[in-house]
Structures are given as structure tokens and as C-alpha cells.
Design an enzyme around this catalytic site. Structure first.
Site, PDB file in Angstrom:
ATOM      1  N   PHE A  12      15.831 -74.166  16.278  1.00  0.00           N
ATOM      2  CA  PHE A  12      16.648 -73.754  15.343  1.00  0.00           C
ATOM      3  C   PHE A  12      16.719 -72.244  15.093  1.00  0.00           C
ATOM      4  O   PHE A  12      17.799 -71.572  15.386  1.00  0.00           O
ATOM      5  CB  PHE A  12      16.262 -74.416  13.975  1.00  0.00           C
TER       6      PHE A  12
ATOM      7  N   ALA B  42       6.846 -73.749  17.982  1.00  0.00           N
ATOM      8  CA  ALA B  42       5.716 -74.182  16.952  1.00  0.00           C
ATOM      9  C   ALA B  42       6.201 -75.735  16.744  1.00  0.00           C
ATOM     10  O   ALA B  42       7.516 -76.060  16.979  1.00  0.00           O
ATOM     11  CB  ALA B  42       5.823 -73.608  15.636  1.00  0.00           C
ATOM     12  N   GLU B  43       5.459 -76.715  16.503  1.00  0.00           N
ATOM     13  CA  GLU B  43       5.861 -77.921  15.612  1.00  0.00           C
ATOM     14  C   GLU B  43       5.981 -77.367  14.148  1.00  0.00           C
ATOM     15  O   GLU B  43       5.333 -76.737  13.625  1.00  0.00           O
ATOM     16  CB  GLU B  43       4.614 -78.892  15.688  1.00  0.00           C
TER      17      GLU B  43
ATOM     18  N   THR C 266      -0.255 -76.885  19.402  1.00  0.00           N
ATOM     19  CA  THR C 266       0.835 -76.075  19.776  1.00  0.00           C
ATOM     20  C   THR C 266       0.608 -74.661  18.655  1.00  0.00           C
ATOM     21  O   THR C 266       0.434 -73.701  19.143  1.00  0.00           O
ATOM     22  CB  THR C 266       2.216 -76.383  19.499  1.00  0.00           C
TER      23      THR C 266
ATOM     24  N   THR D  12       5.577 -68.799   8.104  1.00  0.00           N
ATOM     25  CA  THR D  12       6.220 -69.504   6.870  1.00  0.00           C
ATOM     26  C   THR D  12       5.374 -69.081   5.665  1.00  0.00           C
ATOM     27  O   THR D  12       4.497 -68.705   5.623  1.00  0.00           O
ATOM     28  CB  THR D  12       5.902 -71.052   7.151  1.00  0.00           C
ATOM     29  N   ASP D  13       6.170 -69.471   4.689  1.00  0.00           N
ATOM     30  CA  ASP D  13       5.805 -69.043   3.293  1.00  0.00           C
ATOM     31  C   ASP D  13       4.697 -70.409   2.839  1.00  0.00           C
ATOM     32  O   ASP D  13       3.955 -70.142   1.821  1.00  0.00           O
ATOM     33  CB  ASP D  13       6.813 -68.985   2.184  1.00  0.00           C
ATOM     34  N   GLU D  14       4.723 -71.385   3.611  1.00  0.00           N
ATOM     35  CA  GLU D  14       4.008 -72.689   3.134  1.00  0.00           C
ATOM     36  C   GLU D  14       2.462 -72.470   3.283  1.00  0.00           C
ATOM     37  O   GLU D  14       1.956 -73.097   2.698  1.00  0.00           O
ATOM     38  CB  GLU D  14       4.472 -73.876   3.886  1.00  0.00           C
TER      39      GLU D  14
ATOM     40  N   TYR E 231       0.849 -79.156   8.811  1.00  0.00           N
ATOM     41  CA  TYR E 231       1.681 -78.013   9.220  1.00  0.00           C
ATOM     42  C   TYR E 231       1.163 -76.682   8.614  1.00  0.00           C
ATOM     43  O   TYR E 231       1.109 -75.619   9.617  1.00  0.00           O
ATOM     44  CB  TYR E 231       3.173 -78.599   8.772  1.00  0.00           C
TER      45      TYR E 231
ATOM     46  N   LYS F  21      -0.157 -73.483  10.858  1.00  0.00           N
ATOM     47  CA  LYS F  21       0.350 -71.889  10.686  1.00  0.00           C
ATOM     48  C   LYS F  21      -0.361 -71.059  10.019  1.00  0.00           C
ATOM     49  O   LYS F  21      -0.553 -70.086  10.514  1.00  0.00           O
ATOM     50  CB  LYS F  21       1.905 -72.225   9.905  1.00  0.00           C
TER      51      LYS F  21
ATOM     52  N   ASN G 102      12.387 -71.352   3.346  1.00  0.00           N
ATOM     53  CA  ASN G 102      13.146 -72.362   4.131  1.00  0.00           C
ATOM     54  C   ASN G 102      14.403 -71.753   4.443  1.00  0.00           C
ATOM     55  O   ASN G 102      15.314 -71.320   3.599  1.00  0.00           O
ATOM     56  CB  ASN G 102      13.233 -73.378   3.029  1.00  0.00           C
TER      57      ASN G 102
ATOM     58  N   LEU H 184      15.844 -81.242   5.544  1.00  0.00           N
ATOM     59  CA  LEU H 184      16.700 -81.770   4.162  1.00  0.00           C
ATOM     60  C   LEU H 184      17.995 -81.710   4.584  1.00  0.00           C
ATOM     61  O   LEU H 184      18.966 -82.431   4.293  1.00  0.00           O
ATOM     62  CB  LEU H 184      16.008 -81.384   3.115  1.00  0.00           C
TER      63      LEU H 184
ATOM     64  N   ASN I 253      15.511 -79.580  -5.153  1.00  0.00           N
ATOM     65  CA  ASN I 253      15.994 -80.516  -4.050  1.00  0.00           C
ATOM     66  C   ASN I 253      17.245 -81.048  -4.559  1.00  0.00           C
ATOM     67  O   ASN I 253      18.296 -81.316  -3.858  1.00  0.00           O
ATOM     68  CB  ASN I 253      15.013 -81.374  -3.585  1.00  0.00           C
TER      69      ASN I 253
ATOM     70  N   PRO J 134       3.329 -87.225   0.401  1.00  0.00           N
ATOM     71  CA  PRO J 134       1.919 -87.075   0.093  1.00  0.00           C
ATOM     72  C   PRO J 134       1.519 -85.536  -0.056  1.00  0.00           C
ATOM     73  O   PRO J 134       1.905 -84.518   1.340  1.00  0.00           O
ATOM     74  CB  PRO J 134       0.938 -87.506   1.156  1.00  0.00           C
TER      75      PRO J 134
END
Ligand code: NAD
Ligand code: TYD
Length: 362
Positions: free
Chosen positions: A16, A87-88, A104, A138-140, A164, A168, A193, A204, A263, A297
Site C-alpha cells: 500500500f 513488513a507484515e 519478516t 509505526t506509532d503502534e 505486530y 515492529k 494510520n 478498516l 472508529n 484481543p
């Protein structure tokens, strides 16, 4: 030995964000570009059909974890930079099958860093000074925020919550260590995101656009009040280009859209846009398709980005508003049904079946 002066090695350029980045670079008259991508379910070489015959563009199907392949590409093309997207990337898949994420994201990034270090060490002084390894993250990695917590900054401690995010985070730590220990000129970006054209419809926004269009249920996890900060993908690509040209080695830069949305608000906005662009006389509004389903979860409650550093140091800020970017995105998915059909293969349908069949309606 010197670099080629202008060639860039991109990993994951058929995904993407990578596709958008490759297209933006090539379409703005950019340098020669080598795209190393394994073409997993998330990669699609057709995204890059418009540049496939451009003499500046080389596509190589392969794994970032294949040390020999990476070494031979570096020797052959002598890039001045690596921009590492591969990445995954899907949190729900990392909950169902985490192994590929470690392979990966952690081991693959390690292999890339290690081969980059060997290549970089053999460059002449000018080549070494100019070289960049841009690690896209990522910010995650920062975990989750409460409603009144300050946004993530570059000094927020790492606290990843999903496999994930943990994978990362592991890759970010390796990237950091390769700068500190070996001096490899690594720069890391941590972005919120993304949304926009070419996003795989497991995430999403594209999932909801396509389900709304097709009159299918719109699955909202939990109470729908989880908050994400949304950035239009072209803004992310512009930020990466700024960091590539002017980011300081060893630094990290947070990138965000200043567009925090719950969301459920994103989903209703999409419903309204699809109603407007594809009106159905006499049919119920698409909002009625919204279906609350069992939560993810460990679902992080809120992400928010403090992007003041990249604005202050590199003069970047997002150009797109969320509402206008979302409109463009909905239109793109409506106008590109051929692309949509080409990516919704049997493997895609199996994933959707697995992820949503196991989620009880609330
Ligand atoms: P994506 O899943 O759409 O694309 C990933 C690409 O990497 C695919 O083309 C895939 O074929 C390729 N790939 C996967 N494993 C590979 C391997 N072992 N070797 C070579 N290629 C491989 O991902 P995306 O959403 O474009 O994300 C790109 C990067 O940006 C990722 O590193 C992700 O963590 C990061 N990121 C994504 C977001 C987002 O919202 N999508 C936000 C912040 C950061
Ligand atoms: P997603 O696009 O998977 O990105 P991420 O988990 O990396 O933030 O999900 C965005 C948000 O939307 C996240 O809070 C989970 C939620 N979500 C749903 O409510 N329903 C869905 O079907 C999906 C895929 C995500």
C-alpha cells in the site's frame, strides 16, 4: 567504492504505502529505483503497472530475509539509500499467526541492516556520508493512550501490545542499534494510520467502503470508540521524502495527520459518502449495515501523534484534511473495481471468512 549517486532501493514497494511512494518518486522525475518485494498476499505488482516499463525502474521479486539476494542487489545497483517498507502489517493477522511477523519484521529487517552495513562499510568516505537507511515504522510501538494522555512523541517509551507492534518495535531497536554500534546512517519514522488508494481491503477503511458498496455488514470491533490518528498516504510519502533528504542520521521522526477519529465516526462518514456517490433509490441508508462485533484481543484504545519535531526540523506538515482525503479514497475504490477484484483472491476470501466468522455479533 562509490554509490550510483542516485539509485534508491525500496523494499515492500508493491504494498500500500510502498506503491504510493514508488509512484510519487517516479512521477516527480525521481531517481532510478529498485523495488524488492516478495509479493505476499499484500503485494501487488499491478499497482506499479504505470512505471513497469520505465527504464529507471527495476522490480525484483524476493525476500528481505534472503541475505545473498540483498547483498547481490546492493553490489549491483549501488544505491545511495534504502527505504524499508517491507513488513507484515495487519494486527488481526498477527494475532492469528504471529510467526510471519517475527520472521519478516524482525529477522528480515535484521538481514537488511546487516547487508546494508557490509555494503556501507565498503563505500568511500563521500558515499558513506551520503548513504541513508530509512526504516519505516509505526506509532503502534508506543502502545495505547488514555483519553487525556499527551500524544506520542519521539521520547515516549516503547510499550507494544500486539505481536505486530512488538515485531515492529524489535525492528526499530535493531535499526537504532545499527546506528549506535556501527554508525550506519539509519533514520526511523513512526507514522500513524494511513489511508488512501491501493490499501489492501483487510484494513478498516477499504473494508468498510467495499462492504458498504456491496450491502454487506460493516464490522465494528467492540464499542467502536477506539481512536486512531489518520494520515492520507500521499502526506506520509511526502514526509518520508523529506526525511530521506534532510533527516538526521540516528534520529526518529513521528509522522501524524492531526486527525484523531473514533472508529465509529470513520465508519459513519464512509457510509454517508457511499450513499452520496452511489445513491440507491428507496434503499436504507448504509449506516444501517453497521454491526458491532467481538473486540480484537488487546485492542489499543487510542493513538495520537505529536509531529512537532518533523514540522520544526524538516518543515513537513500534512496537506490533506481527513474529510477531503476520505472523499478521494472512497471515490478511488468506487472507480477501481478492477483493482479491487484482482486483489480479492481466494486467499483474501479465506482470511475474511476466518476473521469475521469467529467474531460473534454483539
Ligand atoms: P502492506 O502490508 O500493504 O505491504 C507490505 C509489502 O511488503 C507488500 O508488498 C509485501 O509483498 C511486502 N513484503 C512482505 N514481506 C516481505 C518480505 N519478507 N520480503 C519482501 N517484501 C515483503 O503494508 P503497508 O501498509 O504499505 O505498510 C508499509 C510499511 O509501513 C510497514 O513497514 C508498516 O509497518 C508501516 N506502516 C504502515 C502504516 C499503515 O497505516 N498502513 C502506518 C505506519 C507505518
Ligand atoms: P486497522 O485498519 O486494522 O488498523 P490498526 O489496527 O493498525 O490501527 O484498524 C483500524 C481500527 O479499526 C482499529 O481500532 C480496529 C478497528 N477495526 C474494526 O473496528 N473493524 C474491522 O473490521 C477492522 C479491520 C478494524
Amino acid at each position: 567504492m562509490g554509490t550510483s549517486n542516485d539509485t534508491i532501493l525500496v523494499t515492500g514497494g508493491a504494498g500500500f504505502i510502498g506503491s504510493n511512494f514508488v509512484l510519487s518518486l517516479m512521477n516527480s522525475g525521481g531517481a532510478a529505483l529498485v523495488n524488492l518485494d516478495l509479493l505476499t498476499y499484500a503485494g501487488n505488482a499491478a499497482n506499479l503497472a504505470s512505471v513497469a516499463n520505465d527504464p529507471r525502474y527495476t522490480f525484483v521479486r524476493g525476500d528481505i530475509g534472503d541475505a545473498e539476494l540483498v547483498a547481490s542487489l546492493l553490489r549491483k545497483h549501488r544505491p545511495r539509500a534504502i527505504v524499508h517498507f517491507a513488513a507484515e502489517s495487519h494486527v488481526d493477522r498477527s494475532i492469528v499467526s504471529p510467526e510471519a511477523f517475527v520472521r519478516t519484521n524482525v529477522l528480515g529487517t535484521f538481514t537488511l541492516l546487516e547487508q546494508a552495513r557490509v555494503y556501507w562499510a565498503e563505500l568511500d568516505e563521500t558515499g558513506r556520508a551520503a548513504f541513508r537507511f530509512l526504516h519505516v515504522s509505526t506509532d503502534e510501538v508506543y502502545g495505547t493512550l488514555g483519553p487525556n494522555d499527551p500524544a506520542f512523541s519521539e521520547t515516549t517509551p516503547y510499550a507494544p501490545n500486539s505481536p505486530y507492534a512488538a515485531s515492529k518495535a524489535g525492528s526499530d531497536h535493531l535499526a537504532r542499534a545499527y546506528f549506535h554500534t556501527f554508525g550506519l546512517p539509519v533514520v526511523t519514522t513512526n507514522c500513524s494510520n494511513n489511508y488512501g488508494p491501493f490499501q489492501f481491503p483487510e484494513k478498516l477503511i477499504p473494508l468498510v467502503i467495499l462492504n458498504a458498496l456491496e450491502g454487506k455488514p460493516l464490522p465494528v470491533y467492540g464499542d467502536g470508540k477506539n481512536v486512531r490518528d489518520w494520515l492520507f498516504v500521499e502526506d506520509h510519502c511526502a514526509a518520508i521524502r523529506r526525511v530521506l533528504e534532510s533527516g538526521r542520521p540516528g534520529e526518529t521522526y513521528n509522522i501524524g495527520g492531526n486527525s484523531e477519529r473514533a472508529n465509529i465516526d470513520v465508519v459513519t462518514a464512509i457510509c454517508d459518502l457511499v450513499d452520496e456517490m452511489r445513491p440507491q433509490a428507496g434503499a436504507a441508508p448504509r449506516r444501517e449495515l453497521i454491526t458491532y462485533v467481538q473486540d480484537r484481543p488487546g485492542h489499543d484504545r487510542r493513538y495520537a501523534i505529536d509531529a512537532r519535531k518533523i514540522t520544526r526540523e524538516l518543515g513537513w506538515k500534512p496537506a490533506e484534511q481527513f474529510e477531503t482525503g476520505l472523499r478521494k479514497t472512497v471515490r478511488w475504490y468506487l472507480e477501481n473495481s478492477e483493482w479491487v477484484n484482482s486483489v480479492r483472491t481466494g486467499a483474501y476470501r479465506e482470511w475474511i471468512e476466518k476473521n469475521y466468522a469467529e467474531r460473534a455479533e454483539l
